[in-house]
Write an enzyme that holds these catalytic residues in place. Sequence first.
Site, PDB file in Angstrom:
ATOM      1  CE1 TYR A 137      -3.099   2.996   0.491  1.00  0.00           C
ATOM      2  CE2 TYR A 137      -3.465   2.314   2.761  1.00  0.00           C
ATOM      3  CZ  TYR A 137      -3.735   3.165   1.709  1.00  0.00           C
ATOM      4  OH  TYR A 137      -4.634   4.191   1.874  1.00  0.00           O
ATOM      5  CE  LYS A 165      -6.369   1.863  -0.507  1.00  0.00           C
ATOM      6  NZ  LYS A 165      -6.924   1.975   0.871  1.00  0.00           N
TER       7      LYS A 165
END
EC number: 4.3.3.7
Length: 295
Positions: A137, A165
């Site tokens: 992420y 992400k």
Amino acid sequence: MTDAPFGTVLSALVTIFNDDGSVDLEQTQKVAKHLVEHGHDGIVVSGTTGESPTTTPAEDGEILAAVKDAVGDRAKIVAGIGTNDTRTTVELAKQAAKVGADGLLLVTPYYNKPGERGIREHFRTVVSATDTPVILYDVPGRTGSPITLDTYREAISWDTVVAVKEAAGDFPRGARLLDLGYNIYSGDDALTLAWLAHGAVGVISVAAHVLGDQTRTMVDAFAASDIETARKTYARMLPAIDAIMGVPNYGATTAKAALELTGVIDNRHVRGPLVALDDDEVEALRAGLEASGLL
């Protein structure tokens, strides 16, 4: 669009609290069920929108188990495990694997701002602690430390790292990440359609707490090459996205208030240092939801 390892429409699930600030597992399960009934095939628990900086490891385990019990047969369940302490993150990873998470969301360590080598070693240590698939992420606006392309190159060689992400809004780098073999999930609701055009497999959303069906329509239309439907759906979603994501006090606060306005939950309690939306902020949010046809 390639096969998405954790589904294509996910939200970073809010954690519902009782009046005394304790976790309300039943209402958190209720929201998870609502999401699955409205377009979601994946859920992330204990992410930033789940107020993970304020929940204990024990609470994280309870939330994960409750959500998996509620909807784990209908959606992929990803556990947010990222902290700025490697030992704690490893403990959370092992706990999530034991509970049976389908994936782990691993954010760059925040605040202490390690250098590139420190970030890489943090990732390596956590990834090697379990056999559970990992989504890296990258959200430098929150962490202060971006993931470099060199780190991405190394991390993709680790067997369980499969996705990212992407909340840095770096489309050219996204093209390079696809070439490296990453599945990309949009981490910014306003950019999801653009990320789909750049090869993303889906989104990990905040706004889809109340825009789940619309997000599903957009993602599926794009996958079917019905770009006009995807574009028109996105345009209708924008007022709500702007209202949920376009203010400084956003995330858990706006998602909970939106769920309250749409009748899914009956309160918008958050844990400090967050504060619930005030009346003026709620009215601005209401206007955005109305403009998108949600109220």
